[in-house]
Design an enzyme around this catalytic site. Sequence first.
Site, PDB file in Angstrom:
ATOM      1  N   PRO A  98     -15.899   9.853 -33.317  1.00  0.00           N
ATOM      2  CA  PRO A  98     -16.426   9.356 -31.845  1.00  0.00           C
ATOM      3  C   PRO A  98     -15.843  10.202 -30.673  1.00  0.00           C
ATOM      4  CG  PRO A  98     -15.099   7.815 -32.974  1.00  0.00           C
ATOM      5  CD  PRO A  98     -15.354   8.701 -33.995  1.00  0.00           C
ATOM      6  N   ASN A  99     -16.170  10.381 -29.648  1.00  0.00           N
ATOM      7  CA  ASN A  99     -15.714  10.943 -28.570  1.00  0.00           C
ATOM      8  C   ASN A  99     -15.349  12.457 -28.379  1.00  0.00           C
ATOM      9  OD1 ASN A  99     -15.932   8.218 -27.044  1.00  0.00           O
ATOM     10  ND2 ASN A  99     -14.156   7.860 -28.247  1.00  0.00           N
ATOM     11  N   ARG A 120     -12.647  15.743 -21.704  1.00  0.00           N
ATOM     12  CA  ARG A 120     -11.991  14.483 -21.921  1.00  0.00           C
ATOM     13  C   ARG A 120     -10.353  14.698 -22.095  1.00  0.00           C
ATOM     14  NH1 ARG A 120     -11.453  12.087 -28.299  1.00  0.00           N
ATOM     15  NH2 ARG A 120     -10.547   9.885 -27.725  1.00  0.00           N
ATOM     16  N   TYR A 178      -6.089  16.726 -25.219  1.00  0.00           N
ATOM     17  CA  TYR A 178      -6.792  17.305 -26.128  1.00  0.00           C
ATOM     18  C   TYR A 178      -7.056  18.684 -25.688  1.00  0.00           C
ATOM     19  CZ  TYR A 178      -7.391  12.587 -27.662  1.00  0.00           C
ATOM     20  OH  TYR A 178      -7.340  11.447 -28.260  1.00  0.00           O
ATOM     21  N   ASN A 225     -11.942  15.007 -38.697  1.00  0.00           N
ATOM     22  CA  ASN A 225     -11.474  14.324 -37.662  1.00  0.00           C
ATOM     23  C   ASN A 225     -12.316  12.942 -37.387  1.00  0.00           C
ATOM     24  OD1 ASN A 225      -9.951  13.509 -35.156  1.00  0.00           O
ATOM     25  ND2 ASN A 225     -10.134  15.584 -34.202  1.00  0.00           N
ATOM     26  N   ALA A 271     -10.934   7.845 -33.295  1.00  0.00           N
ATOM     27  CA  ALA A 271     -10.240   6.225 -33.248  1.00  0.00           C
ATOM     28  C   ALA A 271     -10.522   5.614 -34.568  1.00  0.00           C
ATOM     29  CB  ALA A 271     -10.575   5.753 -32.208  1.00  0.00           C
ATOM     30  N   GLU A 292      -7.334  15.133 -43.707  1.00  0.00           N
ATOM     31  CA  GLU A 292      -7.319  14.453 -42.242  1.00  0.00           C
ATOM     32  C   GLU A 292      -6.982  15.285 -41.046  1.00  0.00           C
ATOM     33  OE1 GLU A 292      -5.275  10.588 -41.911  1.00  0.00           O
ATOM     34  OE2 GLU A 292      -5.187  10.850 -40.059  1.00  0.00           O
ATOM     35  N   HIS A 330      -6.256  15.849 -36.754  1.00  0.00           N
ATOM     36  CA  HIS A 330      -6.089  15.282 -35.346  1.00  0.00           C
ATOM     37  C   HIS A 330      -5.560  16.594 -34.382  1.00  0.00           C
ATOM     38  CE1 HIS A 330      -6.726  11.348 -36.707  1.00  0.00           C
ATOM     39  NE2 HIS A 330      -5.898  11.402 -37.587  1.00  0.00           N
ATOM     40  N   ARG A 352       2.399   9.292 -29.927  1.00  0.00           N
ATOM     41  CA  ARG A 352       1.568   8.683 -29.131  1.00  0.00           C
ATOM     42  C   ARG A 352       1.688   7.042 -29.469  1.00  0.00           C
ATOM     43  NH1 ARG A 352      -4.384  11.199 -29.117  1.00  0.00           N
ATOM     44  NH2 ARG A 352      -4.517   9.853 -27.014  1.00  0.00           N
TER      45      ARG A 352
HETATM   46  C1  DQA Z   1      -7.675  12.232 -32.167  1.00  0.00           C
HETATM   47  C2  DQA Z   1      -6.767  11.416 -32.156  1.00  0.00           C
HETATM   48  C3  DQA Z   1      -7.365   9.829 -32.325  1.00  0.00           C
HETATM   49  O1  DQA Z   1      -6.150   8.833 -32.072  1.00  0.00           O
HETATM   50  C4  DQA Z   1      -8.225   9.664 -30.911  1.00  0.00           C
HETATM   51  O2  DQA Z   1      -8.791   8.364 -31.151  1.00  0.00           O
HETATM   52  C5  DQA Z   1      -9.286  10.562 -31.052  1.00  0.00           C
HETATM   53  C6  DQA Z   1      -8.758  12.186 -31.352  1.00  0.00           C
HETATM   54  C7  DQA Z   1      -7.262  13.582 -32.008  1.00  0.00           C
HETATM   55  O3  DQA Z   1      -7.820  14.449 -32.470  1.00  0.00           O
HETATM   56  O4  DQA Z   1      -6.049  13.746 -31.784  1.00  0.00           O
HETATM   57  O5  DQA Z   1     -10.359  10.434 -30.593  1.00  0.00           O
HETATM   58  O6  DQA Z   1      -8.495  11.945 -33.705  1.00  0.00           O
END
Ligand code: DQA
Length: 147
Positions: free
Chosen positions: A10-11, A18, A23, A74, A77, A98, A100, A107
């Site tokens: 998501p996102n 964003r 990011y 990735n 959240a 995993e 990110h 964070r």
């Molecule tokens: C993320 C880190 C997560 O905590 C966050 O909710 C994201 C992006 C990252 O790529 O740094 O949506 O996965």
Amino acid sequence: MPSILILNGPNLNLLGTRQPEVYGRTTLADIEAMCRAHASTHGLSLEFEQSNHEGALIEAIHAARGLHGGIILNAGAYTHSSVALMDAISSAEVPTIELHLSNVHARESFRHRSFIAKVALGVICGFGAQGYILAIDAMRGHLERTE
Ligand code: DQA
């Protein structure tokens, strides 16, 4: 060499605009292009997907079984909340990294917990878009060793 699924949660479709201070300004389309260029230099095939829906991510993980040799995930959240995604990875039995963009450990404390890490081959975080390339190389090494 089996193909790799790069799955984005998501996102992440909003990358580029964003929270660029967190990011960066690279879009998800830029990241996909980087990954494809890197994969092709190594003769790797990959699938690149993004969904904002937990169920769609779960279905993509299920579908990876028998189709892809590894998953780079990735989960955004959902990393910090989704037992269902963790179970999907365990059930599919496809090695998963995993990933990110940000260093989640530097964070907020709610980002320090990961359900994905419990079932992942390893975790890469904090290297921005470059992390996708690091993850491809890590998965490539894993697949070469286990082939
Ligand atoms: C993320 C880190 C997560 O905590 C966050 O909710 C994201 C992006 C990252 O790529 O740094 O949506 O996965």
